[in-house]
Design a protein around this motif. Sequence first.
Motif, PDB file in Angstrom:
ATOM      1  N   LEU A 151      -0.798  24.904 -14.283  1.00 43.37           N
ATOM      2  CA  LEU A 151      -0.701  24.585 -15.751  1.00 43.37           C
ATOM      3  C   LEU A 151       0.412  23.638 -16.073  1.00 43.37           C
ATOM      4  O   LEU A 151       0.274  22.850 -16.745  1.00 43.37           O
ATOM      5  CB  LEU A 151      -0.839  25.773 -16.374  1.00 43.37           C
ATOM      6  CG  LEU A 151      -2.242  26.396 -16.859  1.00 43.37           C
ATOM      7  CD1 LEU A 151      -2.772  26.818 -15.584  1.00 43.37           C
ATOM      8  CD2 LEU A 151      -2.261  27.386 -17.895  1.00 43.37           C
ATOM      9  N   VAL A 152       1.466  24.001 -15.269  1.00 47.81           N
ATOM     10  CA  VAL A 152       2.763  23.251 -15.803  1.00 47.81           C
ATOM     11  C   VAL A 152       2.724  21.913 -15.243  1.00 47.81           C
ATOM     12  O   VAL A 152       3.065  20.978 -15.709  1.00 47.81           O
ATOM     13  CB  VAL A 152       4.104  24.008 -15.032  1.00 47.81           C
ATOM     14  CG1 VAL A 152       5.316  22.992 -15.230  1.00 47.81           C
ATOM     15  CG2 VAL A 152       4.363  25.293 -15.726  1.00 47.81           C
ATOM     16  N   SER A 153       2.279  21.769 -14.056  1.00 51.62           N
ATOM     17  CA  SER A 153       2.029  20.588 -13.277  1.00 51.62           C
ATOM     18  C   SER A 153       0.978  19.649 -14.070  1.00 51.62           C
ATOM     19  O   SER A 153       1.087  18.426 -14.082  1.00 51.62           O
ATOM     20  CB  SER A 153       1.501  20.647 -11.691  1.00 51.62           C
ATOM     21  OG  SER A 153       1.092  19.508 -11.126  1.00 51.62           O
ATOM     22  N   HIS A 154       0.013  20.379 -14.526  1.00 52.23           N
ATOM     23  CA  HIS A 154      -1.113  19.469 -15.103  1.00 52.23           C
ATOM     24  C   HIS A 154      -0.520  18.799 -16.454  1.00 52.23           C
ATOM     25  O   HIS A 154      -0.620  17.878 -16.830  1.00 52.23           O
ATOM     26  CB  HIS A 154      -2.449  20.280 -15.442  1.00 52.23           C
ATOM     27  CG  HIS A 154      -3.493  19.744 -16.187  1.00 52.23           C
ATOM     28  ND1 HIS A 154      -4.373  18.917 -15.609  1.00 52.23           N
ATOM     29  CD2 HIS A 154      -3.946  19.764 -17.359  1.00 52.23           C
ATOM     30  CE1 HIS A 154      -4.992  18.301 -16.453  1.00 52.23           C
ATOM     31  NE2 HIS A 154      -4.928  18.862 -17.632  1.00 52.23           N
ATOM     32  N   ALA A 155       0.217  19.742 -17.223  1.00 50.55           N
ATOM     33  CA  ALA A 155       0.847  19.525 -18.483  1.00 50.55           C
ATOM     34  C   ALA A 155       1.975  18.241 -18.249  1.00 50.55           C
ATOM     35  O   ALA A 155       1.910  17.474 -19.117  1.00 50.55           O
ATOM     36  CB  ALA A 155       1.564  20.776 -18.900  1.00 50.55           C
ATOM     37  N   ILE A 156       2.657  18.338 -17.268  1.00 51.37           N
ATOM     38  CA  ILE A 156       3.476  17.042 -16.933  1.00 51.37           C
ATOM     39  C   ILE A 156       2.717  15.998 -16.702  1.00 51.37           C
ATOM     40  O   ILE A 156       3.094  15.046 -17.196  1.00 51.37           O
ATOM     41  CB  ILE A 156       4.583  17.549 -15.673  1.00 51.37           C
ATOM     42  CG1 ILE A 156       5.366  18.756 -15.751  1.00 51.37           C
ATOM     43  CG2 ILE A 156       5.190  16.290 -15.096  1.00 51.37           C
ATOM     44  CD1 ILE A 156       6.002  19.090 -14.684  1.00 51.37           C
ATOM     45  N   LEU A 157       1.584  15.987 -15.759  1.00 48.67           N
ATOM     46  CA  LEU A 157       0.773  14.858 -15.675  1.00 48.67           C
ATOM     47  C   LEU A 157       0.130  14.162 -16.829  1.00 48.67           C
ATOM     48  O   LEU A 157       0.214  13.057 -16.845  1.00 48.67           O
ATOM     49  CB  LEU A 157      -0.285  15.043 -14.768  1.00 48.67           C
ATOM     50  CG  LEU A 157       0.453  15.223 -12.999  1.00 48.67           C
ATOM     51  CD1 LEU A 157      -0.509  15.883 -12.375  1.00 48.67           C
ATOM     52  CD2 LEU A 157       1.095  14.149 -12.581  1.00 48.67           C
ATOM     53  N   ASP A 186       3.972   5.090 -22.732  1.00 48.85           N
ATOM     54  CA  ASP A 186       4.906   4.545 -23.704  1.00 48.85           C
ATOM     55  C   ASP A 186       5.577   5.931 -24.232  1.00 48.85           C
ATOM     56  O   ASP A 186       6.413   5.825 -25.025  1.00 48.85           O
ATOM     57  CB  ASP A 186       4.001   4.515 -24.963  1.00 48.85           C
ATOM     58  CG  ASP A 186       3.103   3.039 -24.785  1.00 48.85           C
ATOM     59  OD1 ASP A 186       3.761   2.179 -23.956  1.00 48.85           O
ATOM     60  OD2 ASP A 186       2.108   2.851 -25.097  1.00 48.85           O
ATOM     61  N   VAL A 187       5.614   7.031 -23.358  1.00 52.59           N
ATOM     62  CA  VAL A 187       6.560   8.180 -24.224  1.00 52.59           C
ATOM     63  C   VAL A 187       7.669   8.489 -22.814  1.00 52.59           C
ATOM     64  O   VAL A 187       7.422   8.136 -21.910  1.00 52.59           O
ATOM     65  CB  VAL A 187       5.747   9.278 -24.109  1.00 52.59           C
ATOM     66  CG1 VAL A 187       4.613   9.199 -25.290  1.00 52.59           C
ATOM     67  CG2 VAL A 187       4.933   9.580 -22.849  1.00 52.59           C
ATOM     68  N   PRO A 188       8.692   8.828 -23.065  1.00 50.02           N
ATOM     69  CA  PRO A 188       9.833   9.441 -22.101  1.00 50.02           C
ATOM     70  C   PRO A 188       9.387  10.423 -21.260  1.00 50.02           C
ATOM     71  O   PRO A 188       8.352  11.030 -21.551  1.00 50.02           O
ATOM     72  CB  PRO A 188      10.901   9.916 -22.771  1.00 50.02           C
ATOM     73  CG  PRO A 188      10.439   9.615 -24.602  1.00 50.02           C
ATOM     74  CD  PRO A 188       9.171   9.378 -24.530  1.00 50.02           C
ATOM     75  N   ARG A 189       9.672  10.159 -19.777  1.00 50.69           N
ATOM     76  CA  ARG A 189       9.258  10.999 -18.841  1.00 50.69           C
ATOM     77  C   ARG A 189       9.648  12.366 -19.141  1.00 50.69           C
ATOM     78  O   ARG A 189      10.527  12.821 -19.635  1.00 50.69           O
ATOM     79  CB  ARG A 189       9.787  10.527 -17.602  1.00 50.69           C
ATOM     80  CG  ARG A 189       9.405   9.196 -17.148  1.00 50.69           C
ATOM     81  CD  ARG A 189       7.973   8.888 -16.823  1.00 50.69           C
ATOM     82  NE  ARG A 189       7.594   8.430 -17.867  1.00 50.69           N
ATOM     83  CZ  ARG A 189       6.270   8.268 -18.090  1.00 50.69           C
ATOM     84  NH1 ARG A 189       5.533   8.352 -17.074  1.00 50.69           N
ATOM     85  NH2 ARG A 189       5.616   7.897 -19.216  1.00 50.69           N
ATOM     86  N   ALA A 190       8.520  13.418 -18.584  1.00 53.67           N
ATOM     87  CA  ALA A 190       8.785  14.900 -18.665  1.00 53.67           C
ATOM     88  C   ALA A 190       8.752  15.531 -17.385  1.00 53.67           C
ATOM     89  O   ALA A 190       8.375  14.744 -16.366  1.00 53.67           O
ATOM     90  CB  ALA A 190       7.549  15.413 -19.504  1.00 53.67           C
ATOM     91  N   ASP A 191       9.249  16.489 -16.866  1.00 53.11           N
ATOM     92  CA  ASP A 191       9.436  17.075 -15.834  1.00 53.11           C
ATOM     93  C   ASP A 191       9.326  18.746 -16.238  1.00 53.11           C
ATOM     94  O   ASP A 191       8.922  19.221 -17.268  1.00 53.11           O
ATOM     95  CB  ASP A 191      10.629  16.989 -15.077  1.00 53.11           C
ATOM     96  CG  ASP A 191      11.861  17.317 -15.857  1.00 53.11           C
ATOM     97  OD1 ASP A 191      11.797  17.523 -17.080  1.00 53.11           O
ATOM     98  OD2 ASP A 191      13.018  17.052 -15.478  1.00 53.11           O
TER      99      ASP A 191
END
Length: 529
Positions: free
Chosen positions: A104-110, A117-122
Amino acid sequence: MDAHRNAFYEQTPNGEVAAERVAFGTSGHRGRAMERTFNAAHIWAITQAVVDYRGKAGYKGPLFLGLDTHALSRPAWECALQVLAANKVAVHIEKGQGYTATPLVSHAILQHNANSDVPRADGLIITPSHNPPEDGGIKYNPSHGGPADTDATGWIEARANEYLGRIDEVARVSLEEALAHATEFDFTELYVSNLPQVIDIQAIERAGLMLGADPMGGTALPVWQAIMMRYAISVEVVNATVDESFAFMPPDHDGKTRMDCSSPAAMANLLEIKDRFDIAFGNDPDADRHGIVDANGLMNPNHFLAVCVDYLLSHRPHWPSSGDGALKIGKTLVSSSMIDRVVAAHGRELYEVPVGFKWFVEGLHEGYLGFGGEESAGASLLTRDGKPWSTDKDGIVLCLLAAEILAVTGKTPSAYYQELTERLGTPHYKRVDTACSAEEKAAFKKLSAESITAKTLAGDAITAVLVKAPGNGAAIGGVKVTTESGWFAARPSGTESLYKVYAESFKSEAHLNELIESAQALLSDVLTP
């Protein structure tokens, strides 16, 4: 578990002692509070190092913070949150401060980073996977959504150990301030609502299957509950207990409590009631692994991977199948060669990599790997139209894929595998551990293809000697030797005085044992100083 929690806060690791320093393995940093290998100071140091890495990488989007149900996970999650808030990092946590499965964390990041157009998340995930209840773990997933590579983990590890020696310099705020700083995010809703993108949910609904799910006391529980609420799928959660001691777990093969959904001993509870279901499955505490149970019992992970590959290559018409864009199939080099044969039968290209799911991340993220799987029951795949879904292992989707296979083909995965063996041969597979001196472990690092001078292995001509993976050219950390009818691979353990030998024969069980004996004799010759 109170003693472990107390030790987490009260025991102080000594950064001058190698065993107590931060050490990132294939799945992040793991340890135990009472051994001073997983304590508050480790989490503060690692989180601050991740904050520094984010600055170096230019990440300015949110950090998705997840945790599983181990006793030390909540305290570690709180420690990480306090450091992130003190550093003004935007943090997304599960709605209601609940547990959060790795996929779920991986899917949310992707999903977040799909918008350019948005800043990168991790993300950071607090979990020791299927390890015993007293263990703790933390792993970092950069903007590609999957496990960090060795360059990233090496940098974070080194920086964290610098902080470990001056831990008072790590900024922290109170837990109350940290929770007020965080943004609640519905990981489960996002993931469950998007499932039809990756699994033919309608086919499962039409088939009217009775499914059984054992979350094994872990993060898959709220996901299976949400799936039941959203879709017309009959799922019985056979155990809804969340108990940080995991007291409900049968002992594993060695008597330890270990939530390993690929172990028949650990899965005994579900196996006892398997006949109540058309198909059933288990997940480990962070839900990145799968265990598939049908009428024939718990399926060997290698066998299920082969079934998945054959089915997906036959039932994903929108996956590019020809030309430069044709999707490849990923496997680790110690996974069954039945997968090689399935891929070849479909005229597709195999992408063979060293041990570790991190080697599949780029291919899944960039969309040139349709599927990546490893023999330890971890895998992920692209969506039905060939887009990234999860670049970390996704045990929940693999369980649903088993249900889809039964719904669409009318065959249980084990019956499907039996048909594969009738077409492609029956493999015999085993892993054995062999005692190994420090000198012999060091000799593994110096092995080259030329180190193996033997021409035959268990009576067959050697066709290849590999010290680098064919798919990506990365070092194996050992050696793999193949023949027309079998192979062995050997690599030293990172934590114990032994090396692991994986072997497979397409002849017989007797030939498999001969392969292992020949491999051990060959290795004894080349590893002797």
